[in-house]
Motif scaffolding. Structure first.
Motif, mmCIF file in Angstrom:
data_model
loop_
_atom_site.group_PDB
_atom_site.id
_atom_site.type_symbol
_atom_site.label_atom_id
_atom_site.label_comp_id
_atom_site.label_asym_id
_atom_site.label_seq_id
_atom_site.Cartn_x
_atom_site.Cartn_y
_atom_site.Cartn_z
ATOM 1 N N MET A 91 35.373 22.770 -142.082
ATOM 2 C CA MET A 91 34.799 21.437 -142.125
ATOM 3 C C MET A 91 34.755 20.950 -140.690
ATOM 4 O O MET A 91 35.720 21.132 -139.943
ATOM 5 N N GLU A 92 33.649 20.338 -140.288
ATOM 6 C CA GLU A 92 33.477 19.935 -138.898
ATOM 7 C C GLU A 92 33.071 18.469 -138.808
ATOM 8 O O GLU A 92 32.273 17.999 -139.612
ATOM 9 N N ALA A 93 33.599 17.788 -137.806
ATOM 10 C CA ALA A 93 33.200 16.414 -137.504
ATOM 11 C C ALA A 93 32.923 16.328 -136.009
ATOM 12 O O ALA A 93 33.714 16.815 -135.196
ATOM 13 N N PHE A 94 31.791 15.736 -135.662
ATOM 14 C CA PHE A 94 31.400 15.521 -134.269
ATOM 15 C C PHE A 94 31.361 14.012 -134.090
ATOM 16 O O PHE A 94 30.501 13.340 -134.645
ATOM 17 N N ILE A 95 32.287 13.479 -133.316
ATOM 18 C CA ILE A 95 32.528 12.040 -133.277
ATOM 19 C C ILE A 95 32.206 11.498 -131.892
ATOM 20 O O ILE A 95 32.692 12.020 -130.888
ATOM 21 N N SER A 96 31.384 10.456 -131.868
ATOM 22 C CA SER A 96 31.050 9.819 -130.594
ATOM 23 C C SER A 96 30.895 8.323 -130.816
ATOM 24 O O SER A 96 30.763 7.857 -131.949
ATOM 25 N N LYS A 97 30.888 7.595 -129.733
ATOM 26 C CA LYS A 97 30.688 6.156 -129.796
ATOM 27 C C LYS A 97 29.190 5.868 -129.706
ATOM 28 O O LYS A 97 28.494 6.460 -128.889
ATOM 29 N N GLY A 98 28.709 4.962 -130.542
ATOM 30 C CA GLY A 98 27.309 4.575 -130.492
ATOM 31 C C GLY A 98 26.428 5.446 -131.347
ATOM 32 O O GLY A 98 26.893 6.318 -132.071
ATOM 33 N N SER A 99 25.124 5.210 -131.254
ATOM 34 C CA SER A 99 24.188 5.926 -132.113
ATOM 35 C C SER A 99 23.230 6.826 -131.333
ATOM 36 O O SER A 99 22.373 7.459 -131.922
ATOM 37 N N ASP A 100 23.358 6.893 -129.993
ATOM 38 C CA ASP A 100 22.515 7.784 -129.200
ATOM 39 C C ASP A 100 23.043 9.212 -129.278
ATOM 40 O O ASP A 100 24.215 9.447 -129.558
ATOM 41 N N ASP A 101 22.158 10.181 -129.005
ATOM 42 C CA ASP A 101 22.560 11.581 -128.927
ATOM 43 C C ASP A 101 23.514 11.717 -127.740
ATOM 44 O O ASP A 101 23.116 11.528 -126.598
ATOM 45 N N PRO A 102 24.783 12.022 -127.984
ATOM 46 C CA PRO A 102 25.771 11.943 -126.896
ATOM 47 C C PRO A 102 25.816 13.178 -125.997
ATOM 48 O O PRO A 102 25.522 14.287 -126.426
ATOM 49 N N GLU A 109 37.497 20.271 -136.210
ATOM 50 C CA GLU A 109 37.212 21.221 -137.280
ATOM 51 C C GLU A 109 38.519 21.603 -137.964
ATOM 52 O O GLU A 109 39.560 21.647 -137.322
ATOM 53 N N ALA A 110 38.425 21.896 -139.247
ATOM 54 C CA ALA A 110 39.601 22.336 -140.008
ATOM 55 C C ALA A 110 39.201 23.482 -140.923
ATOM 56 O O ALA A 110 38.137 23.466 -141.538
ATOM 57 N N SER A 111 40.062 24.490 -140.993
ATOM 58 C CA SER A 111 39.806 25.654 -141.841
ATOM 59 C C SER A 111 40.684 25.593 -143.088
ATOM 60 O O SER A 111 41.658 24.838 -143.136
ATOM 61 N N PRO A 112 40.362 26.407 -144.107
ATOM 62 C CA PRO A 112 41.166 26.400 -145.330
ATOM 63 C C PRO A 112 42.639 26.778 -145.127
ATOM 64 O O PRO A 112 43.476 26.418 -145.941
ATOM 65 N N ASN A 113 42.971 27.501 -144.044
ATOM 66 C CA ASN A 113 44.374 27.833 -143.799
ATOM 67 C C ASN A 113 45.016 26.844 -142.828
ATOM 68 O O ASN A 113 46.043 27.122 -142.237
ATOM 69 N N ASN A 114 44.403 25.657 -142.717
ATOM 70 C CA ASN A 114 44.976 24.517 -141.996
ATOM 71 C C ASN A 114 45.041 24.714 -140.490
ATOM 72 O O ASN A 114 45.865 24.114 -139.820
ATOM 73 N N GLN A 115 44.157 25.557 -139.952
ATOM 74 C CA GLN A 115 44.025 25.656 -138.508
ATOM 75 C C GLN A 115 42.952 24.669 -138.078
ATOM 76 O O GLN A 115 42.008 24.411 -138.825
ATOM 77 N N THR A 116 43.095 24.126 -136.885
ATOM 78 C CA THR A 116 42.139 23.133 -136.419
ATOM 79 C C THR A 116 41.599 23.491 -135.043
ATOM 80 O O THR A 116 42.248 24.185 -134.264
ATOM 81 N N PHE A 117 40.387 23.021 -134.793
ATOM 82 C CA PHE A 117 39.758 23.075 -133.483
ATOM 83 C C PHE A 117 39.604 21.630 -133.061
ATOM 84 O O PHE A 117 39.026 20.815 -133.798
#
Length: 156
Positions: A91-102, A109-117
């Motif tokens: 599962m991935e989330a790309f988080i930025s402030k505002g609504s422009d292309d950052p 990111e999180a994987s089923p075995n609970n590792q994160t990026f």
């Protein structure tokens, strides 16, 4: 369902789902904003319905990922924090402030075995192409830094 608590507050989130840009107004918890999609990014292939519920507190952004009818939980058991988990189920989330292309954003990111990026990304070209400048700063100890998670897989 994967539920993650990230240690910062965000009042609006820019959402990229199934190749469509938009702005999602995120309410304070316990209310949530929600977005769902049934096509994978970036190739547009069909995928099981995925939903993300988002809210914030004065100390965190809370993301609850739900993958409906998912039957494959493909991951590499040797992965560790900040491994290339995106090459598997994540599962991935790309988080930025505002609504422009950052040019800069936080990638989680999180994987089923609970590792994160977990990394702050600098991408001045806004493309992931060979020869284009791109850099990152990893968050190497996310759980020590206040990230929290609760993972629930169907059937467990």
């Amino acid at each position: 369902m994967f539920k993650y608590y990230l240690p910062f507050a965000v009042y609006t989130a820019t959402v990229l789902a199934a190749g469509q840009n938009g702005t999602l107004k995120v309410p304070p918890c316990p209310d949530t904003a929600s977005i769902s999609f049934t096509t994978a990014v970036p190739n547009g292939d069909p995928c099981p319905k995925t939903q993300v519920n988002i809210c914030y507190t004065d100390k965190s952004l809370e993301l609850a990922f739900t993958a409906f009818n998912e039957i494959n939980f493909y991951y590499n058991p040797s992965h560790q924090t900040n491994s290339n988990i995106w090459a598997y189920e994540a599962m991935e989330a790309f988080i930025s402030k505002g609504s422009d292309d950052p040019q800069t954003y936080f990638e989680y990111e999180a994987s089923p075995n609970n590792q994160t990026f977990n990394a702050f990304i600098y991408n001045p070209s806004r493309e992931a192409l060979p020869g284009q400048p791109m850099d990152h700063a990893f968050i190497s100890s996310p759980f020590s830094d206040g990230f929290k998670d609760l993972k629930v897989l169907c059937g467990e």
